[in-house]
Design a protein around this motif. Structure first.
Motif, PDB file in Angstrom:
ATOM      1  N   LYS A  88      66.837  31.406  29.871  1.00 56.79           N
ATOM      2  CA  LYS A  88      67.366  30.349  30.728  1.00 56.79           C
ATOM      3  C   LYS A  88      67.596  29.046  29.965  1.00 56.79           C
ATOM      4  N   VAL A  89      66.730  28.757  28.990  1.00 55.74           N
ATOM      5  CA  VAL A  89      66.948  27.567  28.160  1.00 55.74           C
ATOM      6  C   VAL A  89      68.179  27.758  27.283  1.00 55.74           C
ATOM      7  N   PHE A 171      58.385  17.219  32.682  1.00 57.82           N
ATOM      8  CA  PHE A 171      57.204  18.072  32.821  1.00 57.82           C
ATOM      9  C   PHE A 171      56.384  17.642  34.030  1.00 57.82           C
ATOM     10  N   ILE A 172      56.126  16.350  34.133  1.00 53.41           N
ATOM     11  CA  ILE A 172      55.336  15.837  35.260  1.00 53.41           C
ATOM     12  C   ILE A 172      56.055  16.092  36.584  1.00 53.41           C
ATOM     13  N   ALA A 173      57.350  15.815  36.618  1.00 58.65           N
ATOM     14  CA  ALA A 173      58.115  15.997  37.862  1.00 58.65           C
ATOM     15  C   ALA A 173      58.113  17.458  38.303  1.00 58.65           C
ATOM     16  N   PRO A 331      63.775  26.613  37.749  1.00 58.39           N
ATOM     17  CA  PRO A 331      64.950  25.841  37.309  1.00 58.39           C
ATOM     18  C   PRO A 331      64.647  24.413  36.873  1.00 58.39           C
ATOM     19  N   GLN A 332      63.796  23.703  37.617  1.00 60.89           N
ATOM     20  CA  GLN A 332      63.494  22.318  37.256  1.00 60.89           C
ATOM     21  C   GLN A 332      62.793  22.238  35.906  1.00 60.89           C
ATOM     22  N   ALA A 336      63.980  20.612  32.311  1.00 60.64           N
ATOM     23  CA  ALA A 336      63.104  19.667  31.624  1.00 60.64           C
ATOM     24  C   ALA A 336      62.936  20.060  30.146  1.00 60.64           C
ATOM     25  N   VAL A 337      62.764  21.354  29.893  1.00 67.26           N
ATOM     26  CA  VAL A 337      62.647  21.837  28.513  1.00 67.26           C
ATOM     27  C   VAL A 337      63.939  21.594  27.759  1.00 67.26           C
TER      28      VAL A 337
END
Length: 344
Positions: A88-89, A171-173, A331-332, A336-337
């Motif tokens: 996915k990345v 990451f936090i989100a 997905p989120q 983020a990555v």
């Protein structure tokens, strides 16, 4: 998107997993893992005979039973979530990048992943160990392994490491979103943020300025403690708490998975399995648990936090203990990555 016609190599690395839950495969995994000098920082002359000759043979059959509980139709969650994240990345980053995935211990290994990037003739390599908070036993071991493997390459491209992402907004989100989804379903009296423990001596060995006091020194991240694992865990927790709208009295930061009984020296405290037993007497009967040191479901999250701690909590008089699932390849988190990698 890279400006050069040559692509950028991305190496995602997680800890490792046995090839199967059979005792022989678990033994091979534990032998490699527990004889790593960054994981068990004893002299090799003591470490190898102690762990290969005593600890691993005793531990492997017990661990194999637990791995059988964890195993799915797709195999080890840590492995298939890692492979899903890689795919996915890659899709999120596009053709200008080549994304590879490897495990620090066992298969698929870091060596094969690096060879994949070398065969693709990438311009440079960005290594992302999938450990949010830096520890020598995790991120440091990956970095050492990568540099050891490439030292014999005739041409070594530029290599950079993302050494930690404990306070990365994405990451936090992503964690906050997972937590909100669970909190919307029901009310919880308290939140536990449980991190993998490490020996206190590991923190002291990484503190050349003698700044560490295992106390208020972790209240903020500074130039002096920026790579302190404990300080990073508390920083991650504060940001998650803000995102969830929690006050200081509404959450507890604690540490799990210690080997203190065998190695006889203190690990980071407080210990999760001890603090949770005190909750019911304080009127805390419903607890939501997070494992923010892990980005993929594994034995330490699904079994230890999700099942073993739940049982301990209920035995102490608790009513409901629920583990928030890891980020895996949601997905989120994928975005983020990808965002972290684009910026590096």
């Amino acid at each position: 998107m890279p400006t050069s016609a040559r692509r950028i190599g991305i190496l995602l690395v997680n800890l490792g997993t046995p090839d199967s839950p059979e005792t022989s495969d678990v033994r091979r995994y534990l032998n490699e893992f527990l004889t790593d000098g960054r994981v068990v920082d004893m002299p090799a002359a003591i470490r190898y005979p102690l762990f290969q000759g005593l600890v691993v043979p005793l531990r492997a059959p017990k661990s194999a039973k637990i791995y059988k509980e964890l195993w799915t139709d797709r195999g080890s969650p840590l492995l298939f979530h890692g492979l899903d994240l890689k795919e996915k990345v890659q899709e999120a980053l596009g053709d200008g990048y080549v994304v590879a995935f490897g495990m620090r211990y066992q298969k698929p290994g870091v060596a094969g992943a690096l060879e994949e990037l070398r065969a693709a003739n990438v311009e440079r390599i960005v290594v992302l160990p999938l450990f949010p908070q830096y520890a020598s036993a995790s991120t440091g071991s990956v970095q050492e392994k990568v540099m050891d493997l490439v030292k014999d390459w005739w041409i070594v491209p530029s290599i950079s490491f993302i050494s930690q992402f404990a306070t990365e907004p994405g990451f936090i989100a992503s964690i906050v979103a997972r937590g909100r989804a669970e909190m919307d379903k029901q009310h919880y009296d308290h939140v536990v943020l449980s991190y993998h423990g490490i020996p206190e001596r590991h923190i002291k060995k990484g503190d050349p300025t003698n700044y560490c006091r295992f106390g208020s020194c972790c209240d903020t991240l500074t130039d002096q403690n920026q790579y302190c694992y404990r300080a990073q865990c508390f920083a991650t927790s504060r940001l998650i708490a803000v995102g969830l709208g929690l006050g200081p009295e509404q959450y507890t930061v604690s540490f799990q998975s210690r080997l203190q009984s065998r190695l006889r020296d203190p690990w980071l405290q407080p210990y999760t399995d001890e603090v949770l037993k005190e909750f019911p007497a304080k009127g805390i009967k419903n607890v939501l648990a997070f494992s923010p040191a892990f980005v993929a479901d594994c034995l330490e999250t699904t079994i230890e936090v999700g099942e073993e701690f739940k049982e301990l909590f209920e035995e102490a008089g608790g009513e409901h203990w629920h583990l928030v699932p890891s980020l895996n390849s949601e997905p989120q988190w994928v975005e983020a990555v990808a965002d972290m990698l684009r910026r590096h």
